[in-house]
Every structure is written in C-alpha cells, then in structure tokens.
Design a protein around this motif. Structure first.
Motif, PDB file in Angstrom:
ATOM      1  N   LEU A 175       0.833  -1.203   0.000  1.00 18.71           N
ATOM      2  CA  LEU A 175       0.000   0.000   0.000  1.00 18.71           C
ATOM      3  C   LEU A 175       0.868   1.254   0.000  1.00 18.71           C
ATOM      4  N   SER A 176       1.911   1.250   0.789  1.00 22.94           N
ATOM      5  CA  SER A 176       2.838   2.378   0.815  1.00 22.94           C
ATOM      6  C   SER A 176       3.472   2.593  -0.559  1.00 22.94           C
ATOM      7  N   HIS A 209      -9.938  -3.207   1.949  1.00 23.58           N
ATOM      8  CA  HIS A 209      -9.523  -1.798   1.914  1.00 23.58           C
ATOM      9  C   HIS A 209      -8.257  -1.592   1.081  1.00 23.58           C
ATOM     10  N   VAL A 210      -7.321  -2.522   1.137  1.00 22.33           N
ATOM     11  CA  VAL A 210      -6.129  -2.414   0.290  1.00 22.33           C
ATOM     12  C   VAL A 210      -6.530  -2.531  -1.183  1.00 22.33           C
ATOM     13  N   THR A 211      -7.417  -3.472  -1.484  1.00 24.86           N
ATOM     14  CA  THR A 211      -7.886  -3.653  -2.860  1.00 24.86           C
ATOM     15  C   THR A 211      -8.621  -2.425  -3.354  1.00 24.86           C
ATOM     16  N   THR A 212      -9.452  -1.850  -2.515  1.00 22.90           N
ATOM     17  CA  THR A 212     -10.186  -0.652  -2.912  1.00 22.90           C
ATOM     18  C   THR A 212      -9.226   0.500  -3.190  1.00 22.90           C
ATOM     19  N   ASP A 233       2.418  -4.852  -8.149  1.00 29.61           N
ATOM     20  CA  ASP A 233       2.429  -3.758  -7.173  1.00 29.61           C
ATOM     21  C   ASP A 233       1.488  -4.077  -6.009  1.00 29.61           C
ATOM     22  N   TYR A 234       0.322  -4.596  -6.350  1.00 30.70           N
ATOM     23  CA  TYR A 234      -0.663  -4.944  -5.340  1.00 30.70           C
ATOM     24  C   TYR A 234      -0.145  -6.053  -4.416  1.00 30.70           C
ATOM     25  N   MET A 235       0.489  -7.051  -5.011  1.00 26.49           N
ATOM     26  CA  MET A 235       0.971  -8.195  -4.227  1.00 26.49           C
ATOM     27  C   MET A 235       2.120  -7.803  -3.299  1.00 26.49           C
ATOM     28  N   GLY A 236       2.936  -6.847  -3.706  1.00 25.10           N
ATOM     29  CA  GLY A 236       4.043  -6.404  -2.867  1.00 25.10           C
ATOM     30  C   GLY A 236       5.170  -7.422  -2.790  1.00 25.10           C
TER      31      GLY A 236
END
Length: 169
Positions: free
Chosen positions: A20-21, A144-147, A163-166
C-alpha cells in the motif's frame, strides 16, 4: 499443533501495508509526471456511498493494528484520522508497521480460542481468535487495500498486480 496466528496475521499485514505504501509512492510519482496535485487522489471514490481513498488507507491501517491488539492484549496506538496528505498517510502506515512488528510472536501464537468481541453501532459480533483472523480481520484488510489499489489504478496510476501483491516478507 496450534495455528501460528503470527504467520497468518503479521506476515500478510506487513506485506500488504508495504505494498500500500508503494502504491501511494507510485501515485505521487504519477501525479508529478501529469502535473497534478497528488492530494487530489485522496478524495477518489468508487461510488458516492463508499469511503474515499484517504479513509481506505486509514482503515487498511486500523484493521491490522486492531487485530494484533485484540489477539495479543497489547494496546494499539490510537489515530484520530486527521491525515490530510499522502505523506501523513505514509507516516500512519509506517507507524502501523512499527506497532505490529513490536508485538512478539508469543503474544499472538496460541490465541486461536481467545474471545474477540467487535462492537458496532446497533450490535456486536463475537468471535474466537482464529475465526476472527480468517473470517473477518484478513478479509477486511484486503477489502480496503484492494479498494485503494482500484481507486489509484482507475485514476491512471500505472500499477498492476505485482504492485498490489508487494514484496515477500
């Protein structure tokens, strides 16, 4: 053998918060290339009755810290949701990461049967530790992370699944 709740919580929460960051960093960089104020992203919504990006990030931080506090009995920091910039959200993410990293494994592992009660306007939900983690805390966090990801992607920020998976923790 006891479920290792630490591995089911701290590890994915850490990975997700770091991702997320990084998404927010990409948003700031993208805004610079487009000549727009990155803070305009904070008001983005999927639909009018959903919370904006700023609240998605705040809640994505609250979910892990409150989960860890409820399992461990170690008080979580209190946030007043006063963040107004991406930099302030980054500080909140960093503070959340710091808190969850500070809770020792022994305080979380073995809490499968710990009673967890969530109080909401109009009622409460009762759980035991493991069902709370797997049926509420983790899904809520990823919602919330997905949104947040969807809002930034929809605004043209060049992010993708990696990027989403980190990065692995």
């Amino acid at each position: 053998m006891a479920t290792e709740l630490y591995d089911l919580t701290v590890v994915p929460f850490t990975r997700g918060l770091r991702a997320l960051s990084a998404l927010l960093d990409k948003a700031v960089a993208h805004a610079a290339t487009q000549g727009v104020d990155p803070e305009t992203y904070l008001a983005l919504r999927v639909i009018d009755d959903m919370n904006p990006l700023i609240k998605q990030v705040q809640t994505a931080c609250d979910s892990p810290k409150l989960c860890i506090a409820r399992l461990s009995g170690i008080a979580a920091p209190v946030n007043d949701d006063s963040e107004a910039t991406i930099a302030e959200l980054q500080t909140r993410i960093a503070d959340t990461l710091g808190y969850i990293a500070s809770v020792p494994r022994e305080a979380i592992d073995g809490q499968e049967a710990r009673e967890v009660t969530l109080t909401f306007p109009g009622g409460e939900m009762k759980f035991l530790g493991q069902p709370y983690v797997t049926g509420f805390a983790i899904p809520n966090f990823y919602f919330h992370v997905t949104t947040a990801y969807i809002l930034l992607r929809g605004a043209g920020v060049p992010v993708g699944k990696r990027d989403y998976m980190g990065e692995r923790v």
